[in-house]
Design a protein around this motif. Sequence first.
Motif, PDB file in Angstrom:
ATOM      1  N   ARG A 145       2.962  14.232 -21.205  1.00 31.86           N
ATOM      2  CA  ARG A 145       2.394  15.256 -20.331  1.00 31.86           C
ATOM      3  C   ARG A 145       3.428  15.704 -19.288  1.00 31.86           C
ATOM      4  O   ARG A 145       3.603  16.899 -19.037  1.00 31.86           O
ATOM      5  CB  ARG A 145       1.138  14.722 -19.637  1.00 31.86           C
ATOM      6  N   PRO A 152      -1.321  21.068 -24.100  1.00 30.65           N
ATOM      7  CA  PRO A 152      -2.636  20.658 -23.586  1.00 30.65           C
ATOM      8  C   PRO A 152      -3.652  20.331 -24.681  1.00 30.65           C
ATOM      9  O   PRO A 152      -4.425  19.370 -24.552  1.00 30.65           O
ATOM     10  CB  PRO A 152      -3.073  21.867 -22.756  1.00 30.65           C
ATOM     11  N   LYS A 153      -3.659  21.091 -25.754  1.00 28.49           N
ATOM     12  CA  LYS A 153      -4.609  20.840 -26.840  1.00 28.49           C
ATOM     13  C   LYS A 153      -4.346  19.487 -27.493  1.00 28.49           C
ATOM     14  O   LYS A 153      -5.284  18.717 -27.779  1.00 28.49           O
ATOM     15  CB  LYS A 153      -4.522  21.953 -27.884  1.00 28.49           C
ATOM     16  N   GLU A 156      -5.441  16.619 -25.206  1.00 28.63           N
ATOM     17  CA  GLU A 156      -6.891  16.418 -25.263  1.00 28.63           C
ATOM     18  C   GLU A 156      -7.278  15.650 -26.525  1.00 28.63           C
ATOM     19  O   GLU A 156      -8.147  14.781 -26.493  1.00 28.63           O
ATOM     20  CB  GLU A 156      -7.613  17.762 -25.213  1.00 28.63           C
ATOM     21  N   ARG A 157      -6.628  15.960 -27.639  1.00 25.77           N
ATOM     22  CA  ARG A 157      -6.905  15.233 -28.876  1.00 25.77           C
ATOM     23  C   ARG A 157      -6.564  13.758 -28.715  1.00 25.77           C
ATOM     24  O   ARG A 157      -7.298  12.880 -29.186  1.00 25.77           O
ATOM     25  CB  ARG A 157      -6.085  15.827 -30.026  1.00 25.77           C
ATOM     26  N   TYR A 159      -6.497  11.951 -25.892  1.00 27.66           N
ATOM     27  CA  TYR A 159      -7.468  11.256 -25.038  1.00 27.66           C
ATOM     28  C   TYR A 159      -8.683  10.832 -25.864  1.00 27.66           C
ATOM     29  O   TYR A 159      -9.179   9.705 -25.746  1.00 27.66           O
ATOM     30  CB  TYR A 159      -7.933  12.162 -23.896  1.00 27.66           C
ATOM     31  N   VAL A 160      -9.166  11.733 -26.692  1.00 29.66           N
ATOM     32  CA  VAL A 160     -10.322  11.435 -27.545  1.00 29.66           C
ATOM     33  C   VAL A 160      -9.977  10.324 -28.532  1.00 29.66           C
ATOM     34  O   VAL A 160     -10.763   9.383 -28.733  1.00 29.66           O
ATOM     35  CB  VAL A 160     -10.784  12.700 -28.301  1.00 29.66           C
ATOM     36  N   LYS A 225      -5.124  12.063 -14.588  1.00 28.48           N
ATOM     37  CA  LYS A 225      -5.818  12.660 -15.732  1.00 28.48           C
ATOM     38  C   LYS A 225      -6.166  11.605 -16.781  1.00 28.48           C
ATOM     39  O   LYS A 225      -7.277  11.592 -17.322  1.00 28.48           O
ATOM     40  CB  LYS A 225      -4.943  13.753 -16.344  1.00 28.48           C
ATOM     41  N   LYS A 229      -9.913  10.588 -18.061  1.00 25.46           N
ATOM     42  CA  LYS A 229     -10.275  10.850 -19.451  1.00 25.46           C
ATOM     43  C   LYS A 229     -10.583   9.597 -20.261  1.00 25.46           C
ATOM     44  O   LYS A 229     -11.301   9.673 -21.265  1.00 25.46           O
ATOM     45  CB  LYS A 229      -9.146  11.626 -20.143  1.00 25.46           C
TER      46      LYS A 229
END
Length: 284
Positions: A145, A152-153, A156-157, A159-160, A225, A229
């Motif tokens: 990061r 960003p996309k 996010e993937r 983190y999930v 962040k 998350k």
Amino acid sequence: MSDVVYFNESPSVTLKVGEGFNLKDTDPDATPGYSGDKSDGEALLDHLDDDLADLQERLFAESRFGGTKRVLLILQAMDTAGKGGIVTHVMGAMNPQGVQMKSFKAPTPEEKSYDFLWRIEKEVPAAGMMGVFDRSHYEDVLIHRVHRWADPKELERRYVAINEFEARQAAAGTKIVKVMLHISRDEQKERLLARLDDPSKLWKYSSNDLKERAFWGDYMDAYQKALEKTATESAPWYVVPANKKWYARIAVQQLLLEALEGLKLQWPVPELDVPTERELVERS
């Protein structure tokens, strides 16, 4: 030892990342939940070593009779924050036979050819083991990061994916203890200078530390962040103020003690006819 100063409030309560947590509100110089000084903290660390070792041996023994429980301590921090000291002074009380340690460096070309969790999955502690990750899969949402190596996309993937991975591990019997050792920028400067001044610590110094230090604010944002998350019920985060090394060590020790106690570990009872075995031993 009646003069031992214990925590007046558990680190699992005072240091746990909850809703609305803001890293900027955490004082790296504080000692939340503990009223003692350095000498008190060092005495407590020593006093609880046997308790930690006993619980670790129970964990290991259970696995030899079918137990599936294990503990994974994840240590994340800026350079010089004291991860090595935690391993030496806290994990050092345990039987090394039951400790599975992994320090994650920059991924190899082979590791880069797979998804970021590929190399992590292979190092998950076996049943009965105390696993330690010195840095971890969180590097893939921190440094990536900060330096914008992932968009960003993709972040996010990740983190999930991290939450799903940790949930699977928890369901399989892994107690996950995630710790961020939080030091101040000024404290890091002092520790870097100390490394340059001490021949026994000079080998730890790397000019790369200075390169990453230049991104301090970005790293704090990345940690914020990541904490938001990935702090979950099955794998919560604990932010440990680490300017005082002695406090960080007793805080992590206490977190591990509570994690192990929560597993309700019992000494296994082998299917033996003890009187008969005793007689056989006496005759031998």
